[in-house]
Motif scaffolding. Sequence first.
Motif, PDB file in Angstrom:
ATOM      1  N   THR A  33      -0.721  -7.210   0.993  1.00 41.96           N
ATOM      2  CA  THR A  33       0.169  -6.804  -0.077  1.00 41.96           C
ATOM      3  C   THR A  33       0.494  -8.030  -0.911  1.00 41.96           C
ATOM      4  O   THR A  33       0.432  -9.148  -0.440  1.00 41.96           O
ATOM      5  CB  THR A  33       1.476  -6.210   0.486  1.00 41.96           C
ATOM      6  OG1 THR A  33       2.108  -7.202   1.287  1.00 41.96           O
ATOM      7  CG2 THR A  33       1.202  -4.965   1.301  1.00 41.96           C
ATOM      8  N   GLY A  34       0.827  -7.794  -2.132  1.00 41.90           N
ATOM      9  CA  GLY A  34       1.183  -8.892  -3.008  1.00 41.90           C
ATOM     10  C   GLY A  34      -0.025  -9.462  -3.719  1.00 41.90           C
ATOM     11  O   GLY A  34      -1.152  -9.024  -3.536  1.00 41.90           O
ATOM     12  N   PRO A  35       0.206 -10.475  -4.522  1.00 38.44           N
ATOM     13  CA  PRO A  35      -0.894 -11.072  -5.293  1.00 38.44           C
ATOM     14  C   PRO A  35      -1.862 -11.834  -4.390  1.00 38.44           C
ATOM     15  O   PRO A  35      -1.464 -12.407  -3.384  1.00 38.44           O
ATOM     16  CB  PRO A  35      -0.184 -12.010  -6.258  1.00 38.44           C
ATOM     17  CG  PRO A  35       1.120 -12.302  -5.631  1.00 38.44           C
ATOM     18  CD  PRO A  35       1.489 -11.089  -4.821  1.00 38.44           C
ATOM     19  N   GLN A  36      -3.125 -11.798  -4.749  1.00 35.64           N
ATOM     20  CA  GLN A  36      -4.160 -12.508  -4.008  1.00 35.64           C
ATOM     21  C   GLN A  36      -4.664 -13.682  -4.847  1.00 35.64           C
ATOM     22  O   GLN A  36      -4.739 -13.577  -6.064  1.00 35.64           O
ATOM     23  CB  GLN A  36      -5.329 -11.566  -3.689  1.00 35.64           C
ATOM     24  CG  GLN A  36      -4.937 -10.396  -2.820  1.00 35.64           C
ATOM     25  CD  GLN A  36      -4.359 -10.844  -1.497  1.00 35.64           C
ATOM     26  OE1 GLN A  36      -4.944 -11.665  -0.808  1.00 35.64           O
ATOM     27  NE2 GLN A  36      -3.200 -10.334  -1.148  1.00 35.64           N
ATOM     28  N   TYR A 161      -1.024 -18.594  -9.281  1.00 40.31           N
ATOM     29  CA  TYR A 161      -0.833 -17.905  -8.010  1.00 40.31           C
ATOM     30  C   TYR A 161       0.601 -18.058  -7.513  1.00 40.31           C
ATOM     31  O   TYR A 161       1.220 -17.084  -7.071  1.00 40.31           O
ATOM     32  CB  TYR A 161      -1.818 -18.456  -6.978  1.00 40.31           C
ATOM     33  CG  TYR A 161      -1.692 -17.856  -5.604  1.00 40.31           C
ATOM     34  CD1 TYR A 161      -1.861 -16.497  -5.399  1.00 40.31           C
ATOM     35  CD2 TYR A 161      -1.397 -18.654  -4.507  1.00 40.31           C
ATOM     36  CE1 TYR A 161      -1.748 -15.948  -4.131  1.00 40.31           C
ATOM     37  CE2 TYR A 161      -1.287 -18.121  -3.243  1.00 40.31           C
ATOM     38  CZ  TYR A 161      -1.459 -16.769  -3.062  1.00 40.31           C
ATOM     39  OH  TYR A 161      -1.342 -16.225  -1.810  1.00 40.31           O
ATOM     40  N   LEU A 165       3.264 -15.129  -6.918  1.00 41.59           N
ATOM     41  CA  LEU A 165       3.972 -14.944  -5.644  1.00 41.59           C
ATOM     42  C   LEU A 165       5.479 -14.917  -5.840  1.00 41.59           C
ATOM     43  O   LEU A 165       6.178 -14.094  -5.242  1.00 41.59           O
ATOM     44  CB  LEU A 165       3.613 -16.067  -4.671  1.00 41.59           C
ATOM     45  CG  LEU A 165       2.326 -15.928  -3.883  1.00 41.59           C
ATOM     46  CD1 LEU A 165       2.093 -17.167  -3.035  1.00 41.59           C
ATOM     47  CD2 LEU A 165       2.341 -14.694  -3.022  1.00 41.59           C
ATOM     48  N   ASP A 167       7.113 -14.091  -8.570  1.00 40.95           N
ATOM     49  CA  ASP A 167       7.455 -12.827  -9.231  1.00 40.95           C
ATOM     50  C   ASP A 167       7.425 -11.670  -8.249  1.00 40.95           C
ATOM     51  O   ASP A 167       8.297 -10.801  -8.264  1.00 40.95           O
ATOM     52  CB  ASP A 167       6.499 -12.540 -10.392  1.00 40.95           C
ATOM     53  CG  ASP A 167       6.709 -13.478 -11.554  1.00 40.95           C
ATOM     54  OD1 ASP A 167       7.755 -14.164 -11.596  1.00 40.95           O
ATOM     55  OD2 ASP A 167       5.816 -13.521 -12.428  1.00 40.95           O
ATOM     56  N   TYR A 168       6.422 -11.660  -7.377  1.00 40.37           N
ATOM     57  CA  TYR A 168       6.304 -10.586  -6.389  1.00 40.37           C
ATOM     58  C   TYR A 168       7.485 -10.614  -5.425  1.00 40.37           C
ATOM     59  O   TYR A 168       8.073  -9.565  -5.129  1.00 40.37           O
ATOM     60  CB  TYR A 168       4.985 -10.740  -5.626  1.00 40.37           C
ATOM     61  CG  TYR A 168       4.795  -9.716  -4.540  1.00 40.37           C
ATOM     62  CD1 TYR A 168       4.459  -8.402  -4.841  1.00 40.37           C
ATOM     63  CD2 TYR A 168       4.965 -10.055  -3.205  1.00 40.37           C
ATOM     64  CE1 TYR A 168       4.290  -7.469  -3.846  1.00 40.37           C
ATOM     65  CE2 TYR A 168       4.800  -9.129  -2.198  1.00 40.37           C
ATOM     66  CZ  TYR A 168       4.454  -7.837  -2.521  1.00 40.37           C
ATOM     67  OH  TYR A 168       4.293  -6.908  -1.537  1.00 40.37           O
ATOM     68  N   GLU A 169       7.837 -11.796  -4.933  1.00 34.61           N
ATOM     69  CA  GLU A 169       8.977 -11.904  -4.013  1.00 34.61           C
ATOM     70  C   GLU A 169      10.281 -11.512  -4.701  1.00 34.61           C
ATOM     71  O   GLU A 169      11.144 -10.887  -4.093  1.00 34.61           O
ATOM     72  CB  GLU A 169       9.073 -13.321  -3.445  1.00 34.61           C
ATOM     73  CG  GLU A 169       7.976 -13.647  -2.467  1.00 34.61           C
ATOM     74  CD  GLU A 169       7.961 -12.707  -1.276  1.00 34.61           C
ATOM     75  OE1 GLU A 169       9.037 -12.330  -0.767  1.00 34.61           O
ATOM     76  OE2 GLU A 169       6.853 -12.338  -0.853  1.00 34.61           O
ATOM     77  N   ARG A 171      10.590  -9.376  -7.164  1.00 38.99           N
ATOM     78  CA  ARG A 171      10.600  -7.916  -7.307  1.00 38.99           C
ATOM     79  C   ARG A 171      10.864  -7.232  -5.975  1.00 38.99           C
ATOM     80  O   ARG A 171      11.567  -6.236  -5.901  1.00 38.99           O
ATOM     81  CB  ARG A 171       9.262  -7.430  -7.877  1.00 38.99           C
ATOM     82  CG  ARG A 171       9.090  -7.695  -9.340  1.00 38.99           C
ATOM     83  CD  ARG A 171       7.905  -6.958  -9.918  1.00 38.99           C
ATOM     84  NE  ARG A 171       6.691  -7.056  -9.132  1.00 38.99           N
ATOM     85  CZ  ARG A 171       5.726  -7.951  -9.322  1.00 38.99           C
ATOM     86  NH1 ARG A 171       5.851  -8.850 -10.270  1.00 38.99           N
ATOM     87  NH2 ARG A 171       4.659  -7.954  -8.554  1.00 38.99           N
ATOM     88  N   ARG A 172      10.271  -7.764  -4.891  1.00 39.55           N
ATOM     89  CA  ARG A 172      10.458  -7.164  -3.563  1.00 39.55           C
ATOM     90  C   ARG A 172      11.893  -7.336  -3.064  1.00 39.55           C
ATOM     91  O   ARG A 172      12.417  -6.483  -2.385  1.00 39.55           O
ATOM     92  CB  ARG A 172       9.497  -7.791  -2.547  1.00 39.55           C
ATOM     93  CG  ARG A 172       8.051  -7.515  -2.793  1.00 39.55           C
ATOM     94  CD  ARG A 172       7.662  -6.108  -2.537  1.00 39.55           C
ATOM     95  NE  ARG A 172       7.872  -5.801  -1.131  1.00 39.55           N
ATOM     96  CZ  ARG A 172       7.830  -4.596  -0.631  1.00 39.55           C
ATOM     97  NH1 ARG A 172       7.581  -3.565  -1.396  1.00 39.55           N
ATOM     98  NH2 ARG A 172       8.045  -4.382   0.637  1.00 39.55           N
ATOM     99  N   SER A 173      12.510  -8.454  -3.385  1.00 37.28           N
ATOM    100  CA  SER A 173      13.845  -8.711  -2.851  1.00 37.28           C
ATOM    101  C   SER A 173      14.918  -7.902  -3.578  1.00 37.28           C
ATOM    102  O   SER A 173      15.991  -7.688  -3.036  1.00 37.28           O
ATOM    103  CB  SER A 173      14.183 -10.204  -2.943  1.00 37.28           C
ATOM    104  OG  SER A 173      14.258 -10.590  -4.294  1.00 37.28           O
TER     105      SER A 173
END
Length: 188
Positions: A33-36, A161, A165, A167-169, A171-173
Motif C-alpha cells: 500500500t502507498g506509493p512505490q 518518493y 510518502l 503525503d500518503y502518511e 492522508r492516512r493519519s
Amino acid sequence: MSDDQRDQTPAEPATPARAAAAASAASEPAVPTGPQPEPIRYFGTTWVNHESGYGLRRAAIAVGSLVTATAAALLLRFAYEGLELGNVGPFLSISVVVLFAISSAIAFVKTWDSYNRRPAPSSDEAALKGLKTIGFIGSLIAYSLRCLTEAPGEKLRRAEYERALADYERRRSTRTGNPAARRPKRKK
C-alpha cells in the motif's frame, strides 16, 4: 430462502483444493500500500535502501560507461582519419570535429540537468533528441560522472518518493474510520 435460513445453513466442507488455494493466498506477498519507488535503469529500486550490491553496481556502471565513451571516441577518431584519407578538404574535416564537440557538450549539459529536474512537458527535449544522439559521448560521460556520486537521477526520485510518502502518511493519519458508520451531528 430467507436470510435467516441462509445464515443457518452449514458451510461447505473444505476440500483439499480449497485448502491449498487458501494456503497459497496466505503465503503470497501482500499488495503493498502507498506509493512505490520509481525504478532506475540498471539499479531497479535498490537505490532506496542502497542494498543488493548497490555500491558495486554503481562503480561497475561508471567504469562501463566511461569505457564505452572511450571506445566511441576511438571510433570517431577512425572516422575522422577516414575523412582525412578521402581528401574531403579541411572545411568538412573541421566541421565534423566541431559538430561532434558541440553536440557532445550539449548532450552532456542536457543529460546532467535531467538528473536534477524533470523536463517540462512543452520543453525542447524532443527537438534536441537528434542532437543528443549525435553527442552520445557527452551523455555517456555525464552518466559515468553521476554514477560516482549516486545512481543517475536518484536525488530527484528520492525527493519525489519521500514527498509522496509524506503525503500518503498525512492522508492516512487524518482518517478516523469508516465515514458511513459515523453518527450524524445533532441539530441545535
